[in-house]
Design a protein around this motif. Structure first.
Motif, PDB file in Angstrom:
ATOM      1  N   GLY A 159     -34.761  -1.853  14.411  1.00  0.00           N
ATOM      2  CA  GLY A 159     -36.063  -2.181  14.977  1.00  0.00           C
ATOM      3  C   GLY A 159     -37.111  -2.230  13.883  1.00  0.00           C
ATOM      4  O   GLY A 159     -36.840  -1.923  12.715  1.00  0.00           O
ATOM      5  N   PRO A 160     -38.313  -2.621  14.245  1.00  0.00           N
ATOM      6  CA  PRO A 160     -39.378  -2.644  13.243  1.00  0.00           C
ATOM      7  C   PRO A 160     -39.727  -1.229  12.808  1.00  0.00           C
ATOM      8  O   PRO A 160     -39.455  -0.262  13.511  1.00  0.00           O
ATOM      9  N   ALA A 161     -40.314  -1.126  11.658  1.00  0.00           N
ATOM     10  CA  ALA A 161     -40.732   0.173  11.155  1.00  0.00           C
ATOM     11  C   ALA A 161     -41.763   0.767  12.118  1.00  0.00           C
ATOM     12  O   ALA A 161     -42.535   0.042  12.726  1.00  0.00           O
ATOM     13  N   PRO A 162     -41.759   2.080  12.253  1.00  0.00           N
ATOM     14  CA  PRO A 162     -42.739   2.687  13.157  1.00  0.00           C
ATOM     15  C   PRO A 162     -44.164   2.427  12.675  1.00  0.00           C
ATOM     16  O   PRO A 162     -44.427   2.376  11.477  1.00  0.00           O
ATOM     17  N   GLY A 168     -43.900 -13.171   7.034  1.00  0.00           N
ATOM     18  CA  GLY A 168     -43.292 -12.331   8.061  1.00  0.00           C
ATOM     19  C   GLY A 168     -43.946 -10.970   8.252  1.00  0.00           C
ATOM     20  O   GLY A 168     -43.431 -10.139   8.992  1.00  0.00           O
ATOM     21  N   LYS A 169     -45.066 -10.726   7.589  1.00  0.00           N
ATOM     22  CA  LYS A 169     -45.756  -9.444   7.760  1.00  0.00           C
ATOM     23  C   LYS A 169     -46.376  -9.360   9.149  1.00  0.00           C
ATOM     24  O   LYS A 169     -46.551 -10.358   9.830  1.00  0.00           O
ATOM     25  N   PHE A 195     -56.070  -3.791  15.838  1.00  0.00           N
ATOM     26  CA  PHE A 195     -55.015  -4.077  16.804  1.00  0.00           C
ATOM     27  C   PHE A 195     -53.850  -4.767  16.114  1.00  0.00           C
ATOM     28  O   PHE A 195     -54.046  -5.621  15.245  1.00  0.00           O
ATOM     29  N   ASP A 196     -52.630  -4.406  16.532  1.00  0.00           N
ATOM     30  CA  ASP A 196     -51.431  -5.113  16.069  1.00  0.00           C
ATOM     31  C   ASP A 196     -51.198  -6.252  17.045  1.00  0.00           C
ATOM     32  O   ASP A 196     -50.703  -6.061  18.149  1.00  0.00           O
ATOM     33  N   VAL A 197     -51.557  -7.459  16.635  1.00  0.00           N
ATOM     34  CA  VAL A 197     -51.412  -8.634  17.499  1.00  0.00           C
ATOM     35  C   VAL A 197     -50.162  -9.434  17.132  1.00  0.00           C
ATOM     36  O   VAL A 197     -50.044 -10.607  17.472  1.00  0.00           O
ATOM     37  N   SER A 198     -49.211  -8.776  16.471  1.00  0.00           N
ATOM     38  CA  SER A 198     -47.966  -9.449  16.075  1.00  0.00           C
ATOM     39  C   SER A 198     -47.217 -10.076  17.247  1.00  0.00           C
ATOM     40  O   SER A 198     -46.638 -11.149  17.087  1.00  0.00           O
TER      41      SER A 198
END
Length: 170
Positions: free
Chosen positions: A49-52, A71-72, A83-86
């Motif tokens: 999974g993605p890094a915490p 890809g960041k 906010f993390d809008v990924s």
């Protein structure tokens, strides 16, 4: 007169015993199938999974690297909250309609309903935009955007000015 032992008739040739070769083959085949069905399976490796995500403090220059390039993650700030809008990379990442907000403080642009470059703070080392010159309608727009972000995205940090005591030391 014949004795009872002599009178016993041998079984007919058509009657087979359980130990016949065909029965032994069928029992062996059944045992192999049961083993194959219940044998231990190889462990399934789950994808990493993605890094915490750790809540942290950002400055405008440290936030800038989270623009979705290479890809960041894609982060943007609204009124001091980052906010993390990924998950909305199609909108906020490279090539998206709101891409100019990625890695930046989007407060003024969202409040003014403008996605133009001039809505972004040019001096990243200066103070944060206090938004005091916005009218009531712009503040209402900003609040509606902020509510939408709070419903959809994780808050991963806060935005402070470069000289702030809470600013990360590089």
């Amino acid at each position: 007169m014949a004795s009872p032992q002599e009178a016993a008739v041998p079984p007919p040739a058509e009657v087979m015993t359980i130990a016949s070769p065909i029965n032994l083959i069928l029992i062996s085949l059944f045992a192999v199938l049961v083993y194959l069905q219940f044998r231990p399976k190889a462990l399934i490796a789950l994808p990493k999974g993605p890094a915490p995500i750790v809540f942290r403090t950002f400055t405008p220059t440290t936030l800038l690297e989270f623009n979705g390039v290479d890809g960041k993650s894609v982060y943007l700030a609204v009124r001091g909250r980052v906010f993390d809008v990924s998950p909305g990379r199609n909108f906020y990442g490279p090539g998206g309609p709101y891409a100019n907000f990625a890695g930046r403080d989007a407060s003024r642009g969202l409040a003014c309903q403008s996605f133009d470059e001039e809505m972004l703070t040019k001096d990243l080392k200066g103070p944060l935009d206090d938004l005091k010159d916005l009218d009531a309608e712009a503040i209402e727009n900003l609040q509606s955007w902020e509510e939408r972000f709070l419903e959809k995205y994780l808050i991963v940090g806060k935005l402070v000015a470069e000289g702030d005591p809470e600013a990360p030391r590089l």
